[in-house]
Design a protein around this motif. Structure first.
Motif, PDB file in Angstrom:
ATOM      1  N   ALA A 170       0.813  -1.218   0.000  1.00 30.58           N
ATOM      2  CA  ALA A 170       0.000   0.000   0.000  1.00 30.58           C
ATOM      3  C   ALA A 170       0.841   1.258   0.000  1.00 30.58           C
ATOM      4  O   ALA A 170       0.420   2.286  -0.550  1.00 30.58           O
ATOM      5  CB  ALA A 170      -0.935  -0.004   1.210  1.00 30.58           C
ATOM      6  N   VAL A 171       2.031   1.222   0.610  1.00 26.58           N
ATOM      7  CA  VAL A 171       2.871   2.424   0.682  1.00 26.58           C
ATOM      8  C   VAL A 171       3.979   2.407  -0.361  1.00 26.58           C
ATOM      9  O   VAL A 171       4.838   3.298  -0.355  1.00 26.58           O
ATOM     10  CB  VAL A 171       3.477   2.575   2.092  1.00 26.58           C
ATOM     11  N   ALA A 172       3.977   1.437  -1.269  1.00 32.34           N
ATOM     12  CA  ALA A 172       5.032   1.335  -2.273  1.00 32.34           C
ATOM     13  C   ALA A 172       5.099   2.606  -3.106  1.00 32.34           C
ATOM     14  O   ALA A 172       4.083   3.117  -3.585  1.00 32.34           O
ATOM     15  CB  ALA A 172       4.788   0.129  -3.165  1.00 32.34           C
ATOM     16  N   ALA A 173       6.332   3.109  -3.280  1.00 30.27           N
ATOM     17  CA  ALA A 173       6.527   4.342  -4.044  1.00 30.27           C
ATOM     18  C   ALA A 173       7.058   4.081  -5.442  1.00 30.27           C
ATOM     19  O   ALA A 173       7.177   5.015  -6.241  1.00 30.27           O
ATOM     20  CB  ALA A 173       7.484   5.276  -3.292  1.00 30.27           C
ATOM     21  N   GLY A 174       7.395   2.837  -5.734  1.00 29.20           N
ATOM     22  CA  GLY A 174       7.931   2.523  -7.043  1.00 29.20           C
ATOM     23  C   GLY A 174       7.696   1.073  -7.397  1.00 29.20           C
ATOM     24  O   GLY A 174       7.316   0.261  -6.539  1.00 29.20           O
ATOM     25  N   PRO A 175       7.932   0.707  -8.648  1.00 32.14           N
ATOM     26  CA  PRO A 175       7.688  -0.676  -9.092  1.00 32.14           C
ATOM     27  C   PRO A 175       8.466  -1.716  -8.311  1.00 32.14           C
ATOM     28  O   PRO A 175       7.922  -2.759  -7.940  1.00 32.14           O
ATOM     29  CB  PRO A 175       8.094  -0.642 -10.568  1.00 32.14           C
ATOM     30  N   GLY A 176       9.758  -1.447  -8.041  1.00 37.63           N
ATOM     31  CA  GLY A 176      10.576  -2.442  -7.360  1.00 37.63           C
ATOM     32  C   GLY A 176      10.064  -2.769  -5.973  1.00 37.63           C
ATOM     33  O   GLY A 176      10.024  -3.938  -5.561  1.00 37.63           O
ATOM     34  N   THR A 177       9.658  -1.749  -5.223  1.00 37.55           N
ATOM     35  CA  THR A 177       9.132  -1.970  -3.873  1.00 37.55           C
ATOM     36  C   THR A 177       7.856  -2.791  -3.915  1.00 37.55           C
ATOM     37  O   THR A 177       7.653  -3.700  -3.098  1.00 37.55           O
ATOM     38  CB  THR A 177       8.859  -0.624  -3.189  1.00 37.55           C
ATOM     39  N   LEU A 178       6.966  -2.477  -4.866  1.00 37.44           N
ATOM     40  CA  LEU A 178       5.708  -3.209  -4.945  1.00 37.44           C
ATOM     41  C   LEU A 178       5.938  -4.669  -5.310  1.00 37.44           C
ATOM     42  O   LEU A 178       5.318  -5.577  -4.733  1.00 37.44           O
ATOM     43  CB  LEU A 178       4.786  -2.550  -5.975  1.00 37.44           C
ATOM     44  N   VAL A 179       6.837  -4.931  -6.245  1.00 32.43           N
ATOM     45  CA  VAL A 179       7.110  -6.309  -6.648  1.00 32.43           C
ATOM     46  C   VAL A 179       7.700  -7.099  -5.475  1.00 32.43           C
ATOM     47  O   VAL A 179       7.313  -8.247  -5.223  1.00 32.43           O
ATOM     48  CB  VAL A 179       8.043  -6.341  -7.869  1.00 32.43           C
ATOM     49  N   ALA A 180       8.630  -6.488  -4.726  1.00 34.83           N
ATOM     50  CA  ALA A 180       9.213  -7.175  -3.571  1.00 34.83           C
ATOM     51  C   ALA A 180       8.157  -7.461  -2.509  1.00 34.83           C
ATOM     52  O   ALA A 180       8.129  -8.546  -1.907  1.00 34.83           O
ATOM     53  CB  ALA A 180      10.338  -6.333  -2.981  1.00 34.83           C
ATOM     54  N   ALA A 181       7.262  -6.501  -2.274  1.00 39.37           N
ATOM     55  CA  ALA A 181       6.209  -6.710  -1.281  1.00 39.37           C
ATOM     56  C   ALA A 181       5.231  -7.782  -1.742  1.00 39.37           C
ATOM     57  O   ALA A 181       4.720  -8.564  -0.924  1.00 39.37           O
ATOM     58  CB  ALA A 181       5.472  -5.389  -1.028  1.00 39.37           C
ATOM     59  N   ARG A 182       4.967  -7.847  -3.030  1.00 41.12           N
ATOM     60  CA  ARG A 182       4.089  -8.898  -3.544  1.00 41.12           C
ATOM     61  C   ARG A 182       4.734 -10.273  -3.374  1.00 41.12           C
ATOM     62  O   ARG A 182       4.043 -11.262  -3.097  1.00 41.12           O
ATOM     63  CB  ARG A 182       3.786  -8.640  -5.018  1.00 41.12           C
ATOM     64  N   PHE A 183       6.047 -10.365  -3.530  1.00 46.65           N
ATOM     65  CA  PHE A 183       6.740 -11.638  -3.280  1.00 46.65           C
ATOM     66  C   PHE A 183       6.548 -12.047  -1.824  1.00 46.65           C
ATOM     67  O   PHE A 183       6.263 -13.212  -1.522  1.00 46.65           O
ATOM     68  CB  PHE A 183       8.223 -11.505  -3.612  1.00 46.65           C
ATOM     69  N   ALA A 184       6.689 -11.074  -0.906  1.00 46.37           N
ATOM     70  CA  ALA A 184       6.488 -11.383   0.510  1.00 46.37           C
ATOM     71  C   ALA A 184       5.050 -11.809   0.775  1.00 46.37           C
ATOM     72  O   ALA A 184       4.797 -12.706   1.592  1.00 46.37           O
ATOM     73  CB  ALA A 184       6.845 -10.161   1.368  1.00 46.37           C
ATOM     74  N   GLN A 185       4.083 -11.190   0.094  1.00 43.78           N
ATOM     75  CA  GLN A 185       2.697 -11.640   0.219  1.00 43.78           C
ATOM     76  C   GLN A 185       2.558 -13.097  -0.217  1.00 43.78           C
ATOM     77  O   GLN A 185       1.818 -13.868   0.401  1.00 43.78           O
ATOM     78  CB  GLN A 185       1.782 -10.766  -0.637  1.00 43.78           C
ATOM     79  N   GLY A 186       3.245 -13.476  -1.277  1.00 40.20           N
ATOM     80  CA  GLY A 186       3.185 -14.859  -1.746  1.00 40.20           C
ATOM     81  C   GLY A 186       3.718 -15.837  -0.721  1.00 40.20           C
ATOM     82  O   GLY A 186       3.163 -16.928  -0.533  1.00 40.20           O
ATOM     83  N   VAL A 187       4.796 -15.454  -0.031  1.00 43.04           N
ATOM     84  CA  VAL A 187       5.342 -16.310   1.026  1.00 43.04           C
ATOM     85  C   VAL A 187       4.302 -16.471   2.150  1.00 43.04           C
ATOM     86  O   VAL A 187       4.039 -17.584   2.624  1.00 43.04           O
ATOM     87  CB  VAL A 187       6.649 -15.729   1.580  1.00 43.04           C
ATOM     88  N   GLY A 188       3.701 -15.348   2.576  1.00 38.51           N
ATOM     89  CA  GLY A 188       2.690 -15.421   3.619  1.00 38.51           C
ATOM     90  C   GLY A 188       1.474 -16.226   3.186  1.00 38.51           C
ATOM     91  O   GLY A 188       0.917 -17.009   3.967  1.00 38.51           O
ATOM     92  N   GLY A 189       1.063 -16.061   1.942  1.00 42.61           N
ATOM     93  CA  GLY A 189      -0.064 -16.822   1.433  1.00 42.61           C
ATOM     94  C   GLY A 189       0.208 -18.310   1.408  1.00 42.61           C
ATOM     95  O   GLY A 189      -0.673 -19.123   1.724  1.00 42.61           O
ATOM     96  N   ALA A 190       1.435 -18.707   1.045  1.00 36.10           N
ATOM     97  CA  ALA A 190       1.785 -20.130   1.027  1.00 36.10           C
ATOM     98  C   ALA A 190       1.752 -20.723   2.426  1.00 36.10           C
ATOM     99  O   ALA A 190       1.240 -21.824   2.636  1.00 36.10           O
ATOM    100  CB  ALA A 190       3.179 -20.306   0.404  1.00 36.10           C
ATOM    101  N   LEU A 191       2.301 -20.003   3.407  1.00 38.46           N
ATOM    102  CA  LEU A 191       2.295 -20.506   4.785  1.00 38.46           C
ATOM    103  C   LEU A 191       0.871 -20.672   5.305  1.00 38.46           C
ATOM    104  O   LEU A 191       0.546 -21.673   5.960  1.00 38.46           O
ATOM    105  CB  LEU A 191       3.069 -19.538   5.693  1.00 38.46           C
ATOM    106  N   THR A 192       0.012 -19.710   5.002  1.00 31.21           N
ATOM    107  CA  THR A 192      -1.371 -19.773   5.476  1.00 31.21           C
ATOM    108  C   THR A 192      -2.143 -20.890   4.796  1.00 31.21           C
ATOM    109  O   THR A 192      -2.852 -21.680   5.431  1.00 31.21           O
ATOM    110  CB  THR A 192      -2.066 -18.424   5.219  1.00 31.21           C
ATOM    111  N   THR A 193      -2.019 -20.967   3.489  1.00 28.99           N
ATOM    112  CA  THR A 193      -2.799 -21.906   2.691  1.00 28.99           C
ATOM    113  C   THR A 193      -2.427 -23.358   2.968  1.00 28.99           C
ATOM    114  O   THR A 193      -3.289 -24.235   3.010  1.00 28.99           O
ATOM    115  CB  THR A 193      -2.592 -21.598   1.203  1.00 28.99           C
TER     116      THR A 193
END
Length: 517
Positions: A91-114
């Motif tokens: 949500a606070v990403a200021a550029g493409p690189g930050t958003l992509v890295a945060a989305r990768f972290a979301q994927g890790v969290g999603g895998a652990l939960t799922t």
């Protein structure tokens, strides 16, 4: 855990699944706004989806094993917490690189939960009749969440901007963590000293990530491109090394005995083919409604509502009783036959189709089919697993689901684009070419579900008595479905006064939560 607390605990686990599933669909709708705000190049925008999908698909097997070793509630809490924190970073990403890295972290969290959610549900509901009802509720959550995400994403993006689709996860995530701590009893894992095959984990995770990269890149680069073939060859080599390692390791990540569980391989093969067709249905039909029938984004979102409503009626009110009476395999076969019918209805959509007469019947058929097949196939996929291997079997089933969905959507979307381009080159009107391209993809989807039906018919045996059904140790969830990042999304196009005549059907750079579950 007392009977009084079981159902509130189930709602907490369903909320975790719903948050992840909704996030996948919502992101698909918001991609054009993300691109305009952060200045993503056309090719780079795909990585808003790909980064999540690579982490999610690649880590499911390892996440399931960690649940067995460390305790499933602990892994679930860590996954939800990481997903929530990563949502804030998105949500606070200021550029493409930050958003992509945060989305990768979301994927890790999603895998652990799922990977561990349904294993906990089976532990909470040890009695078969209650478990069947709980599974039906969880299946409905996944299926409805994917369909509702399109509508919710469009509304949030229009009213509050694309950052709101990530900010909404913060209060939800905090509430889920608090509810899980209070309502879900902790469980003891076997402990890391029981053995974690680190080399096998590296080989499996890297191999699955390479496979997902090959699949999601095929739409943009072509199936025969050096990039796709190279990633595919690397994936094959890493996964072959993983298979060899499992035969020699003292504590393998995927013990061969798991694959020998009754019906596991057949159920996963059926699920792979079924989900490969289902995942493309939602997004390709959304494009057809907008680009061919001329619906605006909001109308497109509302047009899909009959599907989750039908799934709710069937999965919550009928599927559990049918599985108890006729067996999960029988219910799966009947649902797959209905799904074939639904795809055949879509494959014959006329150019001047009317929603009520031509599209709505197919949506209702898919709702009934999803309400039957999704609880049944997840039950069968886990039915023979031993309790100690519940996390592994769940991770395997989730991996099958995610890779099958990514591959299916990439193939169907690429096929639709190729057919459209060929017709345009031959002089066919643009709208007609789009309609015929989508129809070709739906016909191939019908063939995939037919293949799944044949696998279900030719493998396993059905029983009628509930007592003879094996007890599932865990179940997969379609929580984060691969989203076609470069396909036009419902939020990307304004309502046309007349039917649009777009220049060409784009080929997705990356395929995504829940056909729907």
């Amino acid at each position: 855990m007392t009977g009084t607390n079981r159902w509130p605990a189930l709602l907490v686990l369903c909320a975790g699944s719903l948050m992840i599933i909704l996030d996948g669909s919502i992101v698909a709708v918001a991609l054009p706004a993300v691109q305009a705000d952060l200045g993503f190049p056309a090719a780079g925008l795909a990585w808003v989806v790909n980064a999540y999908l690579v982490a999610f698909g690649g880590l499911l097997l390892l996440a399931g094993r960690l649940g067995d070793l460390l305790g499933r509630r602990q892994v679930f809490l860590a996954g939800v917490a990481l997903f929530t924190l990563a949502s804030l970073l998105c949500a606070v990403a200021a550029g493409p690189g930050t958003l992509v890295a945060a989305r990768f972290a979301q994927g890790v969290g999603g895998a652990l939960t799922t990977a561990v959610s349904l294993g906990m549900i089976v532990r909470i509901f040890p009695e078969s009749a209650e478990r069947a009802r709980a599974i039906a509720v969880f299946s409905f959550t996944g299926a409805a969440g994917a369909s509702l995400g399109l509508l919710v994403g469009g509304v949030l993006t229009d009213l509050a901007g694309w950052r709101s689709i990530f900010l909404i996860n913060l209060p939800i995530g905090v509430a889920i963590v608090a509810g899980a701590v209070r309502l879900v009893a902790p469980d003891r894992g076997a402990g890391l000293r029981a053995g974690l095959d680190l080399l096998g984990a590296v080989l499996a995770t890297a191999g699955l990530m390479a496979a997902v990269l090959a699949i999601v890149g095929a739409g943009g680069h072509g199936w025969a491109s050096p990039r796709t073939l190279g990633a595919g060859a690397l994936a094959a080599a890493l996964l072959a090394g993983f298979a060899a390692r499992q035969r020699r390791a003292a504590t393998p990540l995927l013990p061969p005995r798991v694959l020998r569980a009754p019906g596991l391989v057949a159920a996963n093969a059926t699920q792979f083919l079924m989900v490969a067709a289902y995942f493309g249905f939602q997004f390709l039909l959304a494009l057809h409604l907008q680009l061919v029938l001329g619906l605006d984004p909001a109308a497109t979102g509302f047009a899909f509502l009959p599907t989750p409503l039908a799934i709710a009626a069937v999965s919550l009110g009928l599927a559990g009783r049918l599985m108890a009476r006729f067996s999960a395999r029988t219910v799966l076969i009947g649902g797959l036959a209905l799904a074939v019918t639904g795809f055949l209805l879509l494959a014959r959509l006329p150019l001047d189709a009317h929603y009520a007469a031509d599209v709505l019947p197919a949506l209702l058929v898919f709702g009934v089919a999803g309400g039957l097949t999704l609880p049944a196939v997840t039950t069968l996929a886990m039915a023979g697993a031993e309790p100690a291997d519940a996390g592994l079997a769940s991770g395997l089933a989730n991996t099958t689901q995610q890779v099958g969905g990514a591959l299916g959507l990439a193939v169907l979307a690429t096929l639709a684009a190729s057919r459209t381009d060929a017709l345009r080159a031959a002089g066919t009107d643009q709208v007609a070419a789009l309609a015929l391209g989508y129809r070709s993809a739906f016909a191939v989807a019908a063939a995939l579900v037919t293949a799944a039906l044949l696998v279900a018919l030719l493998t396993g045996r059905s029983t009628r008595r509930p007592a003879s059904l094996p007890t599932p140790a865990s179940l997969p969830t379609p929580a984060a479905r691969p989203v076609p990042a470069s396909l036009p999304t419902p939020a990307a196009r304004p309502a046309p006064a007349a039917r649009p005549a777009p220049a060409a059907l784009p080929t997705p750079a990356a395929p995504d939560t829940c056909p729907a579950r």
